[in-house]
Design an enzyme around this catalytic site. Structure first.
Site, PDB file in Angstrom:
ATOM      1  N   LYS A   1       0.845  -1.196   0.000  1.00 39.84           N
ATOM      2  CA  LYS A   1       0.000   0.000   0.000  1.00 39.84           C
ATOM      3  C   LYS A   1       0.889   1.258   0.000  1.00 39.84           C
ATOM      4  O   LYS A   1       1.949   1.249  -0.616  1.00 39.84           O
ATOM      5  CB  LYS A   1      -0.971  -0.046   1.189  1.00 39.84           C
ATOM      6  CG  LYS A   1      -1.722  -1.390   1.238  1.00 39.84           C
ATOM      7  CD  LYS A   1      -2.902  -1.389   2.144  1.00 39.84           C
ATOM      8  CE  LYS A   1      -3.559  -2.771   2.079  1.00 39.84           C
ATOM      9  NZ  LYS A   1      -4.875  -2.801   2.653  1.00 39.84           N
TER      10      LYS A   1
ATOM     11  N   HIS B   1      -8.468  -2.134  -6.234  1.00 39.57           N
ATOM     12  CA  HIS B   1      -8.508  -2.387  -4.786  1.00 39.57           C
ATOM     13  C   HIS B   1      -9.623  -1.562  -4.145  1.00 39.57           C
ATOM     14  O   HIS B   1      -9.882  -0.430  -4.556  1.00 39.57           O
ATOM     15  CB  HIS B   1      -7.154  -2.038  -4.162  1.00 39.57           C
ATOM     16  CG  HIS B   1      -7.034  -2.535  -2.757  1.00 39.57           C
ATOM     17  ND1 HIS B   1      -7.591  -1.870  -1.693  1.00 39.57           N
ATOM     18  CD2 HIS B   1      -6.441  -3.644  -2.250  1.00 39.57           C
ATOM     19  CE1 HIS B   1      -7.345  -2.563  -0.587  1.00 39.57           C
ATOM     20  NE2 HIS B   1      -6.647  -3.639  -0.894  1.00 39.57           N
TER      21      HIS B   1
ATOM     22  N   GLU C   1     -11.431  -9.759  -1.705  1.00 38.72           N
ATOM     23  CA  GLU C   1     -11.019  -9.028  -0.505  1.00 38.72           C
ATOM     24  C   GLU C   1     -12.238  -8.342   0.116  1.00 38.72           C
ATOM     25  O   GLU C   1     -12.567  -7.206  -0.248  1.00 38.72           O
ATOM     26  CB  GLU C   1      -9.990  -7.945  -0.881  1.00 38.72           C
ATOM     27  CG  GLU C   1      -8.668  -8.492  -1.349  1.00 38.72           C
ATOM     28  CD  GLU C   1      -7.529  -7.566  -0.932  1.00 38.72           C
ATOM     29  OE1 GLU C   1      -6.530  -8.075  -0.432  1.00 38.72           O
ATOM     30  OE2 GLU C   1      -7.667  -6.337  -1.091  1.00 38.72           O
TER      31      GLU C   1
ATOM     32  N   GLY D   1      -7.420  -5.029   6.944  1.00 39.19           N
ATOM     33  CA  GLY D   1      -6.761  -4.247   7.984  1.00 39.19           C
ATOM     34  C   GLY D   1      -7.473  -4.268   9.326  1.00 39.19           C
ATOM     35  O   GLY D   1      -7.194  -3.427  10.179  1.00 39.19           O
TER      36      GLY D   1
ATOM     37  N   SER E   1      -6.665  -9.474   6.329  1.00 36.84           N
ATOM     38  CA  SER E   1      -6.204  -9.951   7.642  1.00 36.84           C
ATOM     39  C   SER E   1      -5.600 -11.360   7.606  1.00 36.84           C
ATOM     40  O   SER E   1      -5.792 -12.158   8.519  1.00 36.84           O
ATOM     41  CB  SER E   1      -7.333  -9.880   8.674  1.00 36.84           C
ATOM     42  OG  SER E   1      -7.723  -8.519   8.857  1.00 36.84           O
TER      43      SER E   1
HETATM   44  P1  13P Z   1      -4.479  -6.593   5.238  1.00 40.38           P
HETATM   45  O1  13P Z   1      -3.707  -7.886   5.025  1.00 40.38           O
HETATM   46  O2  13P Z   1      -3.668  -5.552   5.934  1.00 40.38           O
HETATM   47  O3  13P Z   1      -5.807  -6.849   5.852  1.00 40.38           O
HETATM   48  O4  13P Z   1      -4.737  -5.982   3.777  1.00 40.38           O
HETATM   49  C1  13P Z   1      -5.278  -6.764   2.784  1.00 40.38           C
HETATM   50  C2  13P Z   1      -5.221  -6.010   1.518  1.00 40.38           C
HETATM   51  O5  13P Z   1      -5.932  -5.049   1.331  1.00 40.38           O
HETATM   52  C3  13P Z   1      -4.250  -6.444   0.513  1.00 40.38           C
HETATM   53  O6  13P Z   1      -4.528  -5.845  -0.708  1.00 40.38           O
END
Ligand code: 13P
Length: 225
Positions: free
Chosen positions: A10, A96, A151, A157, A188
């Site tokens: 990110k 995303h 996702e 997150g 996560s």
């Molecule tokens: P997390 O693993 O921090 O939950 O994020 C997932 C994500 O958005 C990957 O693109």
């Protein structure tokens, strides 16, 4: 079929931090790579340095970008095009949920980016958080045969992943919409739950944000997928 293990940073990481991440994996990654396609998605600014270091260390990690411009080239100040990214990367993440919710990315924009990615030989990894998004994309990019990351927004997150059973169920529905695609789960994921996801029939890997930033945690995930 390889197990895809993807690390997305990110909006995190200077060039120095990115190089340190790559270098700390170098000592331990080799016994963990068999049967896996390991992909790292650093920020644009670190693509060049990461690409150089991976080559120099001969590490079996592919590079992806976290986005590309919807425009091919020209008067689009600040944008980074598919051909620019393709100098360093072989994959690109698109659509995303953070881009959709924070930056107004629509299914139409994602579809334009998919076309440009394919034109420049970047393998797209399209994120969807729910089935209606997959259905909307189907209308725009009928024959998608690359990677789709399921996702769910509630799991990103939050430390609260989807259940492996539900992720498998949704992945199955995605595969009925795009039979040629391989589906990854993201949200996560960490070293303690990664295997439960990669063992599911309809899932081909995991896409990890937070828990992949520390190279030791990423190695834990690689040990457990
Ligand atoms: P997390 O693993 O921090 O939950 O994020 C997932 C994500 O958005 C990957 O693109």
């Amino acid at each position: 079929m390889p197990i895809f293990t993807v690390s997305s940073w990110k909006e995190t990481g200077t060039v120095a931090q990115a190089r340190a991440w790559v270098n700390s994996l170098a000592k331990e990654i080799f016994p963990l790579v068999k049967g896996k396609e390991i992909i790292v998605l650093p920020p644009f600014t670190a693509l060049s340095a990461v690409s150089k270091d991976l080559k120099q260390l001969n590490l079996p990690i592919k590079i992806g970008a976290q986005d590309i411009s919807r425009f091919e080239e020209g008067k689009h100040t600040g944008e980074i095009s598919a051909v620019m990214v393709a100098e360093f990367a072989s994959y690109v993440m698109l659509g995303h949920s953070e881009r959709r919710s924070q930056l107004g990315e629509t299914d139409e924009i994602v579809a334009e980016k998919v076309r440009l990615a394919k034109k420049y030989n970047l393998t797209p990894m399209v994120c969807v958080s729910e089935i209606p998004q997959a259905e909307a994309l189907k209308k725009l990019i009928n024959d998608f045969s690359d990677l789709i990351a399921y996702e769910p927004v509630f799991a990103i997150g939050t430390g609260k992943p989807d259940t492996p059973d539900n992720a498998n169920e949704v992945a199955g529905q995605i595969k009925s919409i795009f039979p040629q695609a391989r589906v990854l789960y993201g949200g996560s994921v960490d070293g303690s739950n990664a295997k439960e996801f990669t063992q599911q029939k309809n899932l081909s890997g995991v896409l990890v944000g937070n828990r992949s930033l520390d190279p030791n945690f990423f190695l834990e995930i690689l040990k457990n997928v």
